[in-house]
Design a protein around this motif. Structure first.
Motif, PDB file in Angstrom:
ATOM      1  N   GLU A  41       0.746  -1.284  -0.102  1.00  0.00           N
ATOM      2  CA  GLU A  41       0.104   0.004  -0.045  1.00  0.00           C
ATOM      3  C   GLU A  41       0.796   1.229  -0.067  1.00  0.00           C
ATOM      4  OE1 GLU A  41      -1.681   1.587   3.273  1.00  0.00           O
ATOM      5  OE2 GLU A  41      -3.517   2.279   2.373  1.00  0.00           O
ATOM      6  N   LYS A  49       3.169  -1.025  -7.996  1.00  0.00           N
ATOM      7  CA  LYS A  49       2.326  -1.832  -7.387  1.00  0.00           C
ATOM      8  C   LYS A  49       2.417  -3.360  -7.786  1.00  0.00           C
ATOM      9  CE  LYS A  49       0.179   1.321  -4.542  1.00  0.00           C
ATOM     10  NZ  LYS A  49       0.488   1.364  -3.283  1.00  0.00           N
ATOM     11  N   ASN A  75      -3.472  -3.307  -0.772  1.00  0.00           N
ATOM     12  CA  ASN A  75      -3.871  -1.952  -1.070  1.00  0.00           C
ATOM     13  C   ASN A  75      -5.264  -1.726  -0.453  1.00  0.00           C
ATOM     14  OD1 ASN A  75      -1.798  -0.104  -2.805  1.00  0.00           O
ATOM     15  ND2 ASN A  75      -1.989  -2.308  -3.580  1.00  0.00           N
ATOM     16  N   SER A  79      -9.310   0.904  -3.897  1.00  0.00           N
ATOM     17  CA  SER A  79      -8.016   0.963  -4.728  1.00  0.00           C
ATOM     18  C   SER A  79      -8.270   0.084  -6.015  1.00  0.00           C
ATOM     19  CB  SER A  79      -6.872   0.768  -4.256  1.00  0.00           C
ATOM     20  OG  SER A  79      -6.521  -0.596  -4.023  1.00  0.00           O
ATOM     21  N   TRP A  81      -6.167  -1.880  -7.053  1.00  0.00           N
ATOM     22  CA  TRP A  81      -5.167  -3.090  -6.756  1.00  0.00           C
ATOM     23  C   TRP A  81      -5.542  -4.054  -5.853  1.00  0.00           C
ATOM     24  CZ3 TRP A  81      -3.155   2.182  -5.940  1.00  0.00           C
ATOM     25  CH2 TRP A  81      -2.534   2.715  -7.121  1.00  0.00           C
ATOM     26  N   ASP A  85      -4.401  -8.101  -5.429  1.00  0.00           N
ATOM     27  CA  ASP A  85      -3.428  -8.178  -4.313  1.00  0.00           C
ATOM     28  C   ASP A  85      -4.032  -9.682  -3.739  1.00  0.00           C
ATOM     29  OD1 ASP A  85      -2.121  -5.824  -4.850  1.00  0.00           O
ATOM     30  OD2 ASP A  85      -3.021  -4.769  -3.210  1.00  0.00           O
TER      31      ASP A  85
END
Ligand SMILES: CC(=O)SCCNC(=O)CCNC(=O)[C@H](O)C(C)(C)COP(=O)(O)OP(=O)(O)OC[C@H]1O[C@@H](n2cnc3c(N)ncnc32)[C@H](O)[C@@H]1OP(=O)(O)O
Ligand SMILES: O=CC(=O)O
Ligand SMILES: [Mg+2]
Length: 340
Positions: A41, A49, A75, A79, A81, A85
């Protein structure tokens, strides 16, 4: 799960898996620090990222973590991402991952979402034990809902204070990452003079005492965690060069009930381990109280002080923590006079 496993977690050490130099240090740190956390993050550039996520997958696969736990900070849930993730990490290194730290948690709904998603991904990947969840307390709404957040899922392992984001969200007028502020103080009364009061302290200097900006937040977080049998942590101390201020902030948190803290730089690890391990003299005193209290009831005098059931309980907290830490650390075992 009925009980959250209690493992030493004095230092949660942050590293950037997209930073080759930092990542290369991780295998040698395994076994020397309680928790290694691959951060995805804030502090990871937007362009990095994906590299950070893939770097963590590689480190997770290739590293023998020994006694260290492997955590990640994914994250934020709003977000672009976070879905990748969680999907990638659980399916690739879910069996190595102990805890997922979730930033900017606002309420129970955030933890429900992560809980369900983890369950789906664990089932898909055949992960045999639940990955735990840790929330960062760094929004005003999260703060208002902290008791509910702590109890919302049996996966909840603990909560860390996020003083930087919390300060911004609360519109505090600070510009720091954790720690105190010299402007947040109390001042002794002005002396009375023939002309009124010496408000500027020109004739009689007025002493000031810096106050702890984080006292209320940490104390409330500790109560919420204790109520639900999970673990509270201090978060980041951004002034890496101020090792003295860092130690004081960590110790305040330790005394208030936190079990550990984040470390952002290798030089903070030793401070965290020392502060969050009880001092040998306190352990020695606690053992004497336990001994003196016999069956644990009644009151006794020890060194001129009254001890009873309540002080015994505090001493048992200290002795049990010392025993747990001594188990994995021969040096501490020797300092505490306990079996390693
Ligand atoms: C508000 C929040 O969200 S806080 C959490 C997010 N922030 C973070 O995670 C920050 C993590 N830490 C860092 O990024 C770095 O420590 C920084 C940027 C603060 C300082 O980095 P540097 O300027 O490189 O520090 P410095 O030069 O003192 O580093 C000394 C050595 O330690 C290494 N190092 C620095 N930080 C770390 C770390 N966290 N883990 C492992 N190694 C590290 C450096 O790579 C360097 O290695 P070298 O001697 O082989 O060159
Ligand atoms: O993420 C941590 C913070 O202080 O913000
Ligand atoms: Mg934050």
């Amino acid at each position: 799960m009925r009980e959250i496993p209690s493992r030493p977690s004095r230092a949660i050490h942050f590293f950037d898996p997209s930073n080759a130099k930092m990542a290369a240090k991780v295998p040698a740190m395994a076994g020397t620090v309680d928790v290694l956390l691959g951060n995805l993050e804030d502090a990871i550039k937007a362009d990095n990222k994906e590299a950070a996520r893939e770097g963590l997958v590689t480190i997770g696969r290739e590293t023998d973590f020994g006694t260290s736990q492997l955590w990640t900070r994914v994250n934020a849930l709003d977000s672009p991402w976070v879905l990748d993730d969680l999907t990638r990490l659980v399916t690739e290194i879910g069996d190595k991952l102990d805890v997922v730290m979730v930033p900017k948690v606002q309420g129970a709904e955030d933890i429900h979402y992560v809980d369900r998603l983890l369950a789906q991904l664990e089932a898909k990947a055949g992960v045999q034990r639940p990955i735990l969840v840790h929330a960062i307390l760094e929004t005003a709404r999260g703060m208002a809902n902290v008791e509910e957040i702590c109890g919302v899922s049996p996966r909840m392992q603990g909560i860390s204070l996020g003083p930087a984001d919390l300060a911004a969200d609360r519109r505090m007028k600070t510009t720091r990452v954790g720690g105190g502020h010299p402007g947040y103080l109390v001042r002794s009364d002005a002396a009375k003079t023939d002309d009124g009061y010496d408000v500027h302290g020109e004739q009689t200097p007025r002493s000031t005492y810096q106050q702890d900006l984080w006292h209320y937040t940490i104390a409330r977080m500790v109560d919420a965690c204790a109520m639900h049998g999970i673990f509270p942590y201090y978060g980041p101390y951004g002034d890496i060069t101020d090792v003295v201020g860092c130690e004081d902030q960590f110790r305040n948190a330790f005394l208030l009930g936190c079990v550990g803290t984040w470390t952002l730089h290798p030089k903070q690890i030793e401070i965290a381990k020392r502060v969050f391990s009880p001092a040998p003299e306190d352990v020695e005193h606690a053992k004497r109280v336990v001994e003196a209290m016999g069956d644990g009831t009644g009151a006794v005098m020890l060194d001129g002080k009254m001890e009873d059931d309540a002080s015994l309980k505090q001493c048992l907290v200290m002795v049990r923590l010392a025993e747990q830490l001594a188990e994995g650390d021969p040096e501490l075992a020797a300092a505490y006079g306990m079996k390693g």
